[in-house]
Design an enzyme around this catalytic site. Structure first.
Site, mmCIF file in Angstrom:
data_model
loop_
_atom_site.group_PDB
_atom_site.id
_atom_site.type_symbol
_atom_site.label_atom_id
_atom_site.label_comp_id
_atom_site.label_asym_id
_atom_site.label_seq_id
_atom_site.Cartn_x
_atom_site.Cartn_y
_atom_site.Cartn_z
ATOM 1 N N ARG A 247 -15.281 -3.631 -2.009
ATOM 2 C CA ARG A 247 -14.471 -2.776 -1.147
ATOM 3 C C ARG A 247 -14.657 -3.204 0.308
ATOM 4 O O ARG A 247 -15.463 -4.054 0.627
ATOM 5 C CB ARG A 247 -14.887 -1.297 -1.305
ATOM 6 C CG ARG A 247 -14.370 -0.586 -2.555
ATOM 7 C CD ARG A 247 -12.875 -0.393 -2.605
ATOM 8 N NE ARG A 247 -12.233 -0.043 -1.345
ATOM 9 C CZ ARG A 247 -12.181 1.166 -0.823
ATOM 10 N NH1 ARG A 247 -12.740 2.179 -1.431
ATOM 11 N NH2 ARG A 247 -11.568 1.384 0.320
ATOM 12 N N ASP B 120 0.811 -1.223 0.000
ATOM 13 C CA ASP B 120 0.000 0.000 0.000
ATOM 14 C C ASP B 120 0.841 1.269 0.000
ATOM 15 O O ASP B 120 0.310 2.370 -0.121
ATOM 16 C CB ASP B 120 -0.925 0.023 1.230
ATOM 17 C CG ASP B 120 -1.974 -1.078 1.182
ATOM 18 O OD1 ASP B 120 -2.369 -1.468 0.078
ATOM 19 O OD2 ASP B 120 -2.386 -1.538 2.266
ATOM 20 N N ARG C 143 -5.343 -7.944 -10.423
ATOM 21 C CA ARG C 143 -5.987 -9.266 -10.398
ATOM 22 C C ARG C 143 -6.994 -9.373 -11.541
ATOM 23 O O ARG C 143 -7.056 -10.396 -12.230
ATOM 24 C CB ARG C 143 -6.687 -9.465 -9.054
ATOM 25 C CG ARG C 143 -5.682 -9.603 -7.911
ATOM 26 C CD ARG C 143 -6.327 -9.555 -6.540
ATOM 27 N NE ARG C 143 -5.322 -9.717 -5.489
ATOM 28 C CZ ARG C 143 -5.483 -9.304 -4.233
ATOM 29 N NH1 ARG C 143 -6.604 -8.698 -3.864
ATOM 30 N NH2 ARG C 143 -4.533 -9.500 -3.347
ATOM 31 N N THR D 127 -14.875 -7.510 6.250
ATOM 32 C CA THR D 127 -16.073 -7.022 5.569
ATOM 33 C C THR D 127 -16.277 -7.780 4.260
ATOM 34 O O THR D 127 -17.390 -8.175 3.909
ATOM 35 C CB THR D 127 -15.917 -5.512 5.258
ATOM 36 O OG1 THR D 127 -15.504 -4.847 6.438
ATOM 37 C CG2 THR D 127 -17.203 -4.916 4.732
#
Ligand code: DPM
Length: 328
Positions: free
Chosen positions: A165, A97, A148, A170
Site C-alpha cells: 500500500r 479510481d 493484477r 512510498t
C-alpha cells in the site's frame, strides 16, 4: 469626447470568479492536477484558478489491503463532497479510481487524453535483465490490485505476490529497502512522476489487461454547471472518451468496483472501437476473456454487449463468489 468613454466596461480577467479545483495531495495527484491547470490556463489565458487539496479515505487508511476497505470511491469521495457542498467547482481524478456510478448531481465533465494505459514491472536494481517469465521461482512481487494478482498468478504461477500500500513514491521506497523484489505499477503514474526509467518490462495486454480508465484523468463537476462544463470542454479527448466510456459501461454492467479482477484493452481504428475484457477469480485459475467491436459513436453499447458476452460464459458466478468471500 474620448472614444474610450463609449467603450463598454470590460471586466479584467482577474476579476472573474476563480475556478476552485479539488485534488488529492499525493505527488501523483498533484502532478495530474497541475497538468489540468496548465491546460485550463492555455485554453483560457488569465482565468483565475484556485487549488484546494484534500485527503481521501484512501490516503488516510494506509495499513489495510485495498480489497478489504471496500471500493466505493476510496480515493474520490471527499473530493465529490466538496463539489456537492459548493466549496470547489471541479475535481481531478485518476479516472480508474472513479466509481462507474457517480453521486446524484455530479457528472464526468471531461475525460482527458490518455497516457499509456499499460502496467509495468519495476524490479530491484540487482534483478535488472529479468522479466516476469524468467524471474526465479518464489520472487516476491508487490501489488494490491486483485486484477493484477489474478492475471499474473494465471500467467506466472512460479512467482509470489505480496500486498503493498501507499502512494507511488512510498511503494518505490519499499522496493528499494528490499521489502519486495519487484512491483507492478501503471506506466502512466511512473511517467507522470518522471520515474519511467525504472520500468523493466511493460506488460503486454495478451498477458495482463489494464484497469478501466487507467491512464486518463476524469474531471468531475456539478451537473448543469454550464460555466465549468464550458471551460473544461477543450480538455476532453474524443478517442480517450470513446474508449473510457466503453470500458466504464463494461465495468458498470458487471457491477464491478475498482477492487475486482476485471481488466480491459481498447482501441479505436477508424470507424471501429475494439474492446477486450476479462474477469478472473482471485487464484487466477478461471479467467474469461472476450472481445466486442462496435462504433466509437456509441461506446457504451460496446461495453454493455461485452459484459453480456462474459456473463454468458460465467462471469457473474466468478464475481458472486468473490463478493461472498469479501463479506466473510
Ligand atoms: C486502483 C488500483 C490501483 C490504484 C487497482 C487496479 C493500483 C493498486 C496497486 C483502482 N487504483 O489497478 O486494479 O497497484 O496495488 C492508482 C495508480 C494510478 C491511479 C497507481 C498504479 C496511476 C495510473 C493511472 C492506484 N490509481 O496503478 O500504479 O493514472 O491510471
Amino acid at each position: 469626447m474620448s472614444e474610450l468613454a463609449s467603450t463598454p466596461w470590460q471586466p479584467s480577467a482577474g476579476a472573474a470568479q476563480p475556478v476552485r479545483i479539488a485534488s488529492r495531495k499525493s505527488e501523483l495527484a498533484l502532478a495530474q492536477t497541475y497538468w489540468v491547470m496548465g491546460q485550463l490556463q492555455a485554453h483560457h489565458p488569465g482565468l483565475p484558478l484556485e487549488l484546494h487539496t484534500l485527503s481521501t479515505q484512501g490516503d488516510i487508511i494506509l495499513d489495510v489491503a485495498l480489497a478489504k476497505i471496500g471500493d466505493k470511491g476510496l480515493f474520490t469521495k471527499e473530493l465529490e463532497v466538496s463539489l456537492l457542498n459548493g466549496s470547489s467547482d471541479l475535481a481531478v481524478h485518476s479516472l480508474k479510481d472513479l466509481p462507474t456510478r457517480l453521486p446524484e448531481g455530479l457528472v464526468l465533465g471531461a475525460i482527458t487524453q490518455r497516457e499509456d494505459p499499460l502496467d509495468a514491472l519495476v524490479l530491484r536494481e540487482e534483478l535488472r535483465g529479468y522479466q516476469l517469465a524468467t524471474l526465479p521461482a518464489g520472487t516476491v512481487i508487490g501489488t494490491s490490485s486483485l486484477r493484477r494478482l489474478a492475471q499474473l498468478r494465471h500467467a506466472f504461477p512460479h512467482l509470489q505476490f505480496k500486498n503493498v500500500r501507499g502512494n507511488l513514491n512510498t511503494r518505490l521506497a519499499k522496493l528499494d529497502r528490499g521489502e519486495y523484489d519487484g512491483l507492478i505499477l501503471a506506466v502512466a503514474g511512473l511517467k507522470r512522476l518522471g520515474q519511467e526509467q525504472r520500468i523493466h518490462e511493460v506488460l503486454d495486454p495478451s498477458v495482463s489487461l489494464y484497469a478501466v480508465g487507467q491512464g486518463s484523468l476524469g474531471i468531475e463537476c456539478r451537473q448543469g454547471d454550464e460555466r465549468i462544463l464550458e471551460l473544461i470542454r477543450p480538455l476532453a479527448d474524443a478517442e480517450a472518451t470513446a474508449r473510457c466510456l466503453a470500458e466504464r459501461a463494461f465495468l458498470r454492467a458487471l457491477e464491478g468496483g475498482c477492487q475486482v479482477p476485471i481488466g480491459v484493452h481498447s482501441q479505436v481504428q477508424g470507424e471501429e472501437l475494439h474492446l477486450t475484457g476479462m474477469v478472473a477469480d482471485l487464484e487466477g485459475r478461471q479467467l474469461i476473456r472476450d472481445t466486442q467491436t462496435g462504433s466509437p459513436a456509441d461506446p457504451e453499447a460496446v461495453g454493455t454487449a461485452l459484459a453480456e458476452k462474459l456473463k454468458q460464459q460465467g462471469a457473474d458466478e466468478i464475481l458472486q463468489a468473490i463478493f461472498a468471500q469479501a463479506r466473510r
